[in-house]
Design an enzyme around this catalytic site. Structure first.
Site, PDB file in Angstrom:
ATOM      1  N   ILE A  29       0.860  -1.214  -0.064  1.00 21.52           N
ATOM      2  CA  ILE A  29       0.290   0.055   0.129  1.00 21.52           C
ATOM      3  C   ILE A  29       0.791   1.301   0.030  1.00 21.52           C
ATOM      4  CG2 ILE A  29      -1.953   1.404   1.146  1.00 21.52           C
ATOM      5  CD1 ILE A  29      -2.463  -1.491   0.087  1.00 21.52           C
ATOM      6  N   SER A 144      -6.876  -0.745  10.103  1.00 24.55           N
ATOM      7  CA  SER A 144      -7.430  -2.339   9.542  1.00 24.55           C
ATOM      8  C   SER A 144      -8.671  -2.597   9.947  1.00 24.55           C
ATOM      9  CB  SER A 144      -6.349  -3.360   9.837  1.00 24.55           C
ATOM     10  OG  SER A 144      -6.690  -4.457   9.604  1.00 24.55           O
ATOM     11  N   TYR A 170      -1.770  -7.530  17.085  1.00 24.46           N
ATOM     12  CA  TYR A 170      -1.924  -6.810  15.827  1.00 24.46           C
ATOM     13  C   TYR A 170      -3.423  -6.078  15.971  1.00 24.46           C
ATOM     14  CZ  TYR A 170      -2.771  -5.651  10.877  1.00 24.46           C
ATOM     15  OH  TYR A 170      -3.187  -5.035   9.632  1.00 24.46           O
TER      16      TYR A 170
END
Length: 298
Positions: A29, A144, A170
């Protein structure tokens, strides 16, 4: 009534004369974000851990003869590197906090923090606050969909009391990204600043991050998922580009428009209740200031 068809957004407006910093810009990205910005006429600082890799990806971007590129070293997991980068980079229109790691085995940063928290949140928290006096437009936070399963525990950010779970760590770091986004915008507004903070997530995009976990089984599964479901990086970068170049209100969060925001074209999307909690955001901000030694400067 039939739902209105979402028209694909791909046209980054001209960015001539504007200066962007993109962290983690050697692949995925970050690289696609930098590529599109340069094609639109921007000057892009590739903020990367490896100068060698940075120069490799910069060469074809320089050949475009549209925008311009420079490469600067930045390891966002290392606060001394963050401070050195911030001291030398100069004025910036837009900071894109993109760099990230996913599902790593337990490790600590050079500063002693759990590595995913250090890379995905603390380093970017410090970088944004150090650069704020020299940013003219906005900070873009790349988060995310995994934030929805985050279990951020301010009493155990380093996972020393709880059993460490790589993907839970995460998800918690991505929840921290969105808490930071909301609190940063609240602070900017309270300070009377015209700066804004925006956010984006890439949905399910096929990038190298899924292969960097250290788990061979996950890498194999991710490879299958990428092939069947993953968007190409150019499309996964569109929400970030929209958040960084279009006239959207502060605290706007963008992602793909289709089912569960897995793929599609950039539109405003929601976030979890915990990721929107202002009390949790303030508490995380205070803890982040304490851990990094960097405070809101405005």
């Amino acid at each position: 009534m039939a739902r209105a068809r979402t028209r694909p957004w791909t046209a980054v407006p001209p960015q001539d004369g504007r200066r962007f910093v993109v962290t983690g810009a050697t692949s995925g990205i970050g690289l696609e974000t930098a590529r599109r910005l340069v094609a639109a006429g921007a000057h892009v600082v590739l903020a990367v851990r490896s100068l060698e890799k940075g120069e490799q990806v910069a060469a074809p971007l320089r050949a475009s003869l549209v925008g311009s590129v420079e490469v600067r070293r930045l390891d966002v997991s290392d606060l001394s590197s963050v401070r050195e980068f911030a001291a030398g980079v100069g004025d910036v229109d837009v900071l894109v906090n993109n760099a990230g790691v996913l599902g790593l085995p337990f490790a600590r940063s050079v500063d002693g923090f759990e590595l995913q928290l250090a890379t995905n949140h603390l380093g970017h928290f410090a970088l944004a606050n150090l650069l704020l006096p020299r940013i003219t437009d906005r900070v873009v936070v790349v988060a995310s969909q995994s934030h929805r399963s985050g279990e951020l525990d301010l009493t155990d950010l380093d996972w020393t009391r709880r059993g460490y779970r790589p993907y839970a760590a995460y998800a918690s770091s991505k929840q921290a990204n969105l808490l930071f986004l909301g609190e940063l915008q609240r602070r900017l507004t309270a300070a009377g600043s015209r700066l804004r903070a925006t956010g984006a997530h890439p949905g399910y995009t096929s990038t190298a991050i899924q292969a960097g976990t250290g788990s061979a089984a996950f890498t194999r599964l991710a490879g299958i998922g990428n092939a069947l479901l993953g968007m190409p990086p150019w499309q996964g970068a569109l929400p970030t580009l929209y958040a960084g170049t279009m006239d959207v209100p502060g605290n706007t969060y963008l992602g793909p428009h289709r089912f569960r925001e897995l793929n599609g074209w950039p539109v405003p999307v929601g976030r979890s209740r915990n990721a929107s909690d202002p009390d949790l955001a303030r508490a995380l901000w205070a803890e982040s200031e304490s851990l990094t030694g960097v405070a809101f400067p405005l």
